[in-house]
Design an enzyme around this catalytic site. Structure first.
Site, PDB file in Angstrom:
ATOM      1  N   TRP A 128       0.820  -1.217   0.000  1.00  0.00           N
ATOM      2  CA  TRP A 128       0.000   0.000   0.000  1.00  0.00           C
ATOM      3  C   TRP A 128       0.860   1.276   0.000  1.00  0.00           C
ATOM      4  O   TRP A 128       0.335   2.379  -0.068  1.00  0.00           O
ATOM      5  CB  TRP A 128      -0.982  -0.014   1.182  1.00  0.00           C
ATOM      6  CG  TRP A 128      -2.057  -1.052   1.019  1.00  0.00           C
ATOM      7  CD1 TRP A 128      -2.343  -1.741  -0.121  1.00  0.00           C
ATOM      8  CD2 TRP A 128      -2.990  -1.523   2.008  1.00  0.00           C
ATOM      9  NE1 TRP A 128      -3.395  -2.599   0.091  1.00  0.00           N
ATOM     10  CE2 TRP A 128      -3.810  -2.495   1.382  1.00  0.00           C
ATOM     11  CE3 TRP A 128      -3.213  -1.230   3.356  1.00  0.00           C
ATOM     12  CZ2 TRP A 128      -4.828  -3.160   2.064  1.00  0.00           C
ATOM     13  CZ3 TRP A 128      -4.238  -1.891   4.033  1.00  0.00           C
ATOM     14  CH2 TRP A 128      -5.026  -2.838   3.397  1.00  0.00           C
TER      15      TRP A 128
ATOM     16  N   HIS B  85      13.135  -2.828  -1.646  1.00  0.00           N
ATOM     17  CA  HIS B  85      12.236  -2.252  -2.662  1.00  0.00           C
ATOM     18  C   HIS B  85      12.975  -1.148  -3.413  1.00  0.00           C
ATOM     19  O   HIS B  85      13.728  -0.381  -2.817  1.00  0.00           O
ATOM     20  CB  HIS B  85      10.965  -1.698  -2.006  1.00  0.00           C
ATOM     21  CG  HIS B  85       9.905  -1.405  -3.017  1.00  0.00           C
ATOM     22  ND1 HIS B  85       9.942  -0.288  -3.820  1.00  0.00           N
ATOM     23  CD2 HIS B  85       8.805  -2.105  -3.391  1.00  0.00           C
ATOM     24  CE1 HIS B  85       8.892  -0.320  -4.636  1.00  0.00           C
ATOM     25  NE2 HIS B  85       8.188  -1.410  -4.396  1.00  0.00           N
TER      26      HIS B  85
ATOM     27  N   GLU C 144      10.876  -7.219  -9.402  1.00  0.00           N
ATOM     28  CA  GLU C 144      10.136  -6.009  -9.766  1.00  0.00           C
ATOM     29  C   GLU C 144      11.022  -5.124 -10.635  1.00  0.00           C
ATOM     30  O   GLU C 144      11.804  -4.314 -10.108  1.00  0.00           O
ATOM     31  CB  GLU C 144       9.756  -5.225  -8.505  1.00  0.00           C
ATOM     32  CG  GLU C 144       8.845  -5.976  -7.567  1.00  0.00           C
ATOM     33  CD  GLU C 144       8.043  -5.014  -6.702  1.00  0.00           C
ATOM     34  OE1 GLU C 144       6.822  -4.994  -6.830  1.00  0.00           O
ATOM     35  OE2 GLU C 144       8.644  -4.272  -5.933  1.00  0.00           O
TER      36      GLU C 144
ATOM     37  N   GLY D  32       1.099  -2.942  -6.225  1.00  0.00           N
ATOM     38  CA  GLY D  32       1.097  -1.615  -5.598  1.00  0.00           C
ATOM     39  C   GLY D  32      -0.225  -0.913  -5.847  1.00  0.00           C
ATOM     40  O   GLY D  32      -1.232  -1.172  -5.189  1.00  0.00           O
ATOM     41  N   GLY D  33      -0.242  -0.038  -6.854  1.00  0.00           N
ATOM     42  CA  GLY D  33      -1.410   0.805  -7.133  1.00  0.00           C
ATOM     43  C   GLY D  33      -2.739   0.053  -7.196  1.00  0.00           C
ATOM     44  O   GLY D  33      -3.750   0.518  -6.660  1.00  0.00           O
TER      45      GLY D  33
HETATM   46  P1  PGA Z   1       2.841  -0.957  -8.849  1.00  0.00           P
HETATM   47  O1  PGA Z   1       3.890  -1.153  -7.652  1.00  0.00           O
HETATM   48  O2  PGA Z   1       1.965  -2.185  -8.860  1.00  0.00           O
HETATM   49  O3  PGA Z   1       2.066   0.286  -8.498  1.00  0.00           O
HETATM   50  O4  PGA Z   1       3.619  -0.840 -10.104  1.00  0.00           O
HETATM   51  C1  PGA Z   1       4.456  -2.410  -7.376  1.00  0.00           C
HETATM   52  C2  PGA Z   1       5.450  -2.288  -6.232  1.00  0.00           C
HETATM   53  O5  PGA Z   1       6.192  -1.304  -6.163  1.00  0.00           O
HETATM   54  O6  PGA Z   1       5.521  -3.179  -5.366  1.00  0.00           O
END
Ligand code: PGA
Length: 242
Positions: free
Chosen positions: A9, A89, A161, A224-225
């Site tokens: 989040w 991250h 990622e 994320g989003g």
């Molecule tokens: P995102 O972020 O789904 O908004 O691209 C993923 C994350 O940073 O874990």
């Protein structure tokens, strides 16, 4: 069984929003991993009590306690209800200058303080264009060799990622994700971590998740989003249960 869905989040939601979203997911009997802002951990822990959701923090101090203004120790986060924590991250590697050395200390400290870390790795666009993606990811995974064999088995997951895919709307294709996950899994195997799940993260949405989840080397998703509303997170979670 299904695959893992982890919801990062980031610096979003207020207490009430986080509580309500978590409570709605818990009511459905969902099993996702939730990473709210640290100030919302206690409230979210309360909202998901007795259910199958797991709770994690987004960051942890590399130190145990003492004069570290603004930092939160693994013990504090565990005491607030977290059992997981993100490490490495790209928003912390890039935005806060976190080095591999610091990430290794955070991994060790998390484990000593009772948290299972989720290590994030991923290359930038320039690194991919130069053909260095696998080497960069391999280097980032090397921090795991600093953990003892027992500690390595306590790592909750690794998330691939790619930096160019995070928050950009441009996800890695299923082929790109699967190829890199195969590399990650082979490195993990050499570290005695063949059982560690490898998640994909970066612009995962309800409408692209099925394709990514269909990859044999993708054990789950870090979102994320698209994890910030019930509809979208529930749709991704439904796809992961199929
Ligand atoms: P995102 O972020 O789904 O908004 O691209 C993923 C994350 O940073 O874990």
């Amino acid at each position: 069984m299904g695959k893992i869905v982890a919801a990062n989040w980031k610096m979003n939601l207020k207490r009430q929003g986080a509580r309500e979203l978590a409570a709605a997911l818990a009511r459905d009997g969902r099993q996702a991993w939730l990473f709210p802002a640290a100030v919302h951990l206690v409230e979210v822990a309360e909202a998901i009590k007795g259910g199958k959701l797991q709770l994690g923090a987004q960051d942890v101090s590399p130190d145990r306690d003492g004069a570290f203004t603004g930092d939160l120790s693994a013990e504090m986060l565990a005491d607030a209800g977290a059992s997981l924590v993100l490490a490495g991250h790209s928003e912390r590697r890039q935005g806060h200058g976190e080095s591999s050395g610091l990430i290794a200390r955070k991994l060790k400290r998390a484990l000593q303080g009772g948290l299972s870390p989720l290590l994030c790795v991923g290359e930038t666009r320039a690194e991919r264009e130069m053909g260095h993606a696998a080497a960069i990811v391999g280097q980032q995974l090397s921090v795991l060799s600093e953990l003892s064999p027992t500690q390595r088995t306590q790592v909750a997951a690794v998330a691939y990622e790619p930096v160019w895919a995070i928050g950009t709307g441009l996800n890695a294709t299923a082929k790109q994700a699967d190829e890199m996950h195969r590399e990650v899994k082979s490195k993990l195997k050499s570290l005695g971590m063949e059982k560690t799940p490898v998640l994909y993260g970066g612009s995962v949405k309800a409408d692209n998740c099925a394709e990514l989840l269909a990859c044999p080397n993708v054990d789950g998703l870090l979102v994320g989003g698209a994890s910030l509303t019930y509809e979208s997170l529930a749709a991704i979670d439904d796809a992961a249960r199929k």
